[in-house]
Design an enzyme around this catalytic site. Structure first.
Site, PDB file in Angstrom:
ATOM      1  N   ASP A 114       0.856  -1.175   0.000  1.00  0.00           N
ATOM      2  CA  ASP A 114       0.000   0.000   0.000  1.00  0.00           C
ATOM      3  C   ASP A 114       0.901   1.236   0.000  1.00  0.00           C
ATOM      4  O   ASP A 114       2.111   1.130   0.232  1.00  0.00           O
ATOM      5  CB  ASP A 114      -0.894  -0.051   1.248  1.00  0.00           C
ATOM      6  CG  ASP A 114      -1.794   1.158   1.366  1.00  0.00           C
ATOM      7  OD1 ASP A 114      -2.355   1.571   0.333  1.00  0.00           O
ATOM      8  OD2 ASP A 114      -1.934   1.686   2.478  1.00  0.00           O
TER       9      ASP A 114
ATOM     10  N   ASP B 266      -1.613  -1.095   6.130  1.00  0.00           N
ATOM     11  CA  ASP B 266      -1.797  -0.602   7.493  1.00  0.00           C
ATOM     12  C   ASP B 266      -3.245  -0.285   7.850  1.00  0.00           C
ATOM     13  O   ASP B 266      -3.574  -0.123   9.020  1.00  0.00           O
ATOM     14  CB  ASP B 266      -0.958   0.663   7.714  1.00  0.00           C
ATOM     15  CG  ASP B 266      -1.545   1.857   6.986  1.00  0.00           C
ATOM     16  OD1 ASP B 266      -1.913   1.710   5.806  1.00  0.00           O
ATOM     17  OD2 ASP B 266      -1.656   2.926   7.607  1.00  0.00           O
TER      18      ASP B 266
ATOM     19  N   ASP C 279      -7.085  -2.580   4.106  1.00  0.00           N
ATOM     20  CA  ASP C 279      -6.079  -3.547   3.673  1.00  0.00           C
ATOM     21  C   ASP C 279      -6.306  -4.938   4.260  1.00  0.00           C
ATOM     22  O   ASP C 279      -5.626  -5.894   3.861  1.00  0.00           O
ATOM     23  CB  ASP C 279      -4.672  -3.069   4.070  1.00  0.00           C
ATOM     24  CG  ASP C 279      -4.257  -1.811   3.316  1.00  0.00           C
ATOM     25  OD1 ASP C 279      -4.658  -1.683   2.145  1.00  0.00           O
ATOM     26  OD2 ASP C 279      -3.559  -0.968   3.898  1.00  0.00           O
TER      27      ASP C 279
END
Length: 654
Positions: free
Chosen positions: A355, A547, A551
């Site tokens: 990410d 995080d 996700d």
């Protein structure tokens, strides 16, 4: 094969129940030094008796030392180390488990007594017992390192109640209460710093020896040690949900999640041991039909050697010890593996997907550029800040961090225009704050230079004139460039970025970090679909790093899910397989290296144990090896494997 812990002391019955476990709570602290000595006392007694007996046998100076006297002497030497093993073997047989190492050692040593090889019978059992003691000490040390690392939970908190700070159990402190932490004390609960600044030792949490200095409003984690002045903190989590409690729970549970290698070796031992027992029986009796000068005693002796060598304790002990060492080493480096299986899985990763926000960037908006046209910068920002004070958007928060006294600028009649921005009045002037669509809908001409800006942009119009703009951007983490380089250096062939942020920003960050491929503007299900497509490719082993709550699905679906544990959401942390406690992406490469080092140590031990055992088994069957070689093949190799596994606790990874 079930493997239980042999303690040469009288143990409570519960210590001998179930499968072999080294996590039995032995605490070798100073108050227990006498207890430790008593643990080794039976082995010391047997060793002295054995040495004296061998010396008397060798020099033959005492004629009385023969016959029943010699038998009694070696029997007395045997009982302190042999009786606990025989007792465990009998218990295992009653439970239906015949082929344990207790049974093998009992048969081998009692057989040695039966054919008159008393010193060797005592020696085999003695060295086996000493090996067990060393094994237990090594495992306790590995487990103790993990527990010592994490045993930083404070047992009291100074909480502000009824106008004063009172000492209470941290478990009774509620969210939102104010606590005080003095110099040298541990922070009892997670919270927000109320004092202007603070300096903390976070080594137990993050593995970083450098003190961490934070400012008012920043997060402070439980288990950190206050280094500078009395500070005050507003708690944000209950004690049971604090970072240190969560870490401790994860690490303790990690040892219960066996790797495939561990599980295979345990299953293998259950098949391997009975096979060797039947081979030993065959080695005793079958030569009668093929050898002209068959002597039962000689072939029984070879079979007993065969049994001693067959014990797979070097494998069954040193392999989990290797994984304990890997888990402990990772914890000391601020990396939490939720199980030994994930140490193995980390070594197979060849594609890293990450990410953007909160992973390689700080996840905090900052003003990147201010471009004022009709006013000087400070005055321009006062108009903008007066409007943004009416908004709760993260971008508004970033703008309000600009240092300017705007008390004489007040916004009135502020209204929000959905998807575009704000409209209001400041000091009698009509002010528009928002995106290009807001400007266009109000017939305000926007400079063409803004078209090429990929960052978030806030445009400002005052009394119908375009007055300037501010660009807002998320900052890269300090070690982001280093992280990507180290991941590549660790042998990862492909690095991909998937982000929910707009594609132009995602592409810019990916280009700056030299990431292979990137895609932005993704919903959680889009990220999941992208990773699922990657997993369909042969030989592709994916690790995903994220995080946020969004996700969690892809963390769960990846071969290895890695969560940023400092700023990461609780859902992401609970879902992930590996937690980077420091939020530093550079720790990802270190996690890979630790996993590989652990696996290398484990396979070295497997090769060592099998190699030596096979050689000595062949020599023993051919009559070329004695009980002493058998002892080395069993206990000696186990000790060498343990020493090799302990190396993990001393290694450093850059």
């Amino acid at each position: 094969m079930k493997k239980k812990k042999v303690n040469l002391r009288d143990l409570e019955p519960k210590e001998h129940q179930g499968e072999h476990s080294h996590d039995d709570g032995h605490n070798h602290s100073s108050p227990e030094q006498l207890s430790n000595f008593r643990t080794y006392l039976p082995a010391i007694f047997s060793f002295l008796m054995l040495i004296i007996g061998i010396a008397v046998d060798y020099f033959d100076t005492f004629p009385i030392f023969e016959g029943w006297v010699r038998v009694v002497w070696y029997t007395v030497a045997y009982i302190p180390v042999g009786f606990p093993v025989i007792r465990e073997g009998w218990k295992s047989i009653k439970n239906g488990d015949f082929f344990t190492e207790f049974f093998l050692m009992s048969i081998a040593t009692l057989g040695a007594f039966a054919i008159g090889e008393y010193p060797e019978g005592v020696a085999v059992m003695l060295f086996y017992a000493v090996g067990e003691l060393f094994q237990n000490a090594a495992v306790n040390r590995a487990k103790g390192n993990i527990k010592a690392l994490l045993d930083v939970r404070p047992n009291e908190a100074l909480v502000h109640r009824d106008g004063d700070f009172v000492s209470v159990n941290p478990e009774t402190v509620e969210i939102g209460e104010k606590i005080q932490v003095r110099v040298g004390e541990k922070v009892p609960l997670d919270g927000i710093l109320l004092s202007e600044k603070g300096s903390f030792n976070t080594a137990a949490l993050t593995g970083e020896s450098k003190p961490d200095t934070i400012a008012k409003g920043d997060t402070v984690f439980a288990g950190s040690i206050n280094l500078d002045g009395v500070i005050e903190i507003e708690t944000t989590k209950e004690f049971k949900d604090s970072s240190i409690a969560r870490i401790l729970d994860m690490v303790q549970n990690a040892t219960a999640r066996k790797s495939k290698t561990e599980l295979f070796i345990r299953k293998f031992a259950r098949i391997y041991t009975p096979i060797v027992v039947f081979l030993a029986i065959g080695l005793t009796f079958l030569p009668y039909f093929f050898v002209d000068d068959y002597v039962f005693r000689d072939w029984l002796y070879r079979a007993l050697i065969f049994l001693v060598i067959s014990c797979p304790c070097a494998l069954v002990i040193s392999i989990p010890l290797g994984y304990f060492g890997g888990l402990g080493a990772a914890s000391r480096n601020g990396i939490l593996f939720k199980g030994a299986s994930f140490l193995d899985a980390m070594t197979q990763v060849n594609t890293v997907v990450m990410d953007k926000t909160g992973t390689v960037t700080k996840g905090v908006f900052k003003i990147k550029e201010i471009n004022s046209i009709t006013f000087e910068e400070v005055k321009f920002m006062k108009y903008l800040m007066a409007m943004e004070e009416q908004s709760t958007h993260p971008i508004a928060k970033a703008i309000l961090e600009y240092k300017a006294d705007g008390a004489d600028y007040e916004a009135t009649d502020v209204s929000e225009i959905a998807g575009k921005g704000l409209k209001g009045t400041v000091n009698g002037k009509t002010v528009l704050v928002g995106n290009k669509a807001l400007m266009t809908s109000n017939s305000i001409e926007v400079p063409s230079e803004t078209d090429g800006i990929v960052e978030s942009i806030v445009m400002v119009s005052i009394d119908g004139n375009f007055s300037g703009y501010v660009t807002i951007a998320d900052e890269l983490k300090d070690d982001a460039h280093q992280a990507i380089k180290q991941i590549r250096d660790s042998g990862i062939s492909k690095i991909i970025m998937l982000s929910g942020d707009k594609d132009s920003i995602t592409q810019q960050v990916a280009k700056e970090l030299n990431i292979d491929w990137a895609k932005g503007g993704l919903l959680p299900e889009d990220k999941l679909n992208e990773v699922e497509e990657l997993k369909k490719q042969p030989e592709t082993k994916v690790a995903f790093i994220g995080d946020g709550i969004n996700d969690a699905p892809v963390l769960a679906a990846s071969g290895v899910g890695i969560a940023m544990g400092g700023l990461g959401s609780d859902v992401a942390i609970e879902t992930a397989d590996v937690i980077i406690q420091t939020d530093q992406p550079s720790k990802i490469a270190r996690a890979i290296k630790i996993g590989r080092s652990t696996r290398r140590i484990v396979w070295q031990n497997i090769a060592l144990a099998f190699g030596v055992k096979v050689i000595v088994l062949i020599l023993g069957a051919g009559g070329l090896a004695t009980m002493w070689e058998a002892v080395f093949a069993d206990v000696g190799v186990a000790l060498l494997a343990i020493l090799n596994a302990v190396r993990l606790q001393k290694m450093k990874w850059n």
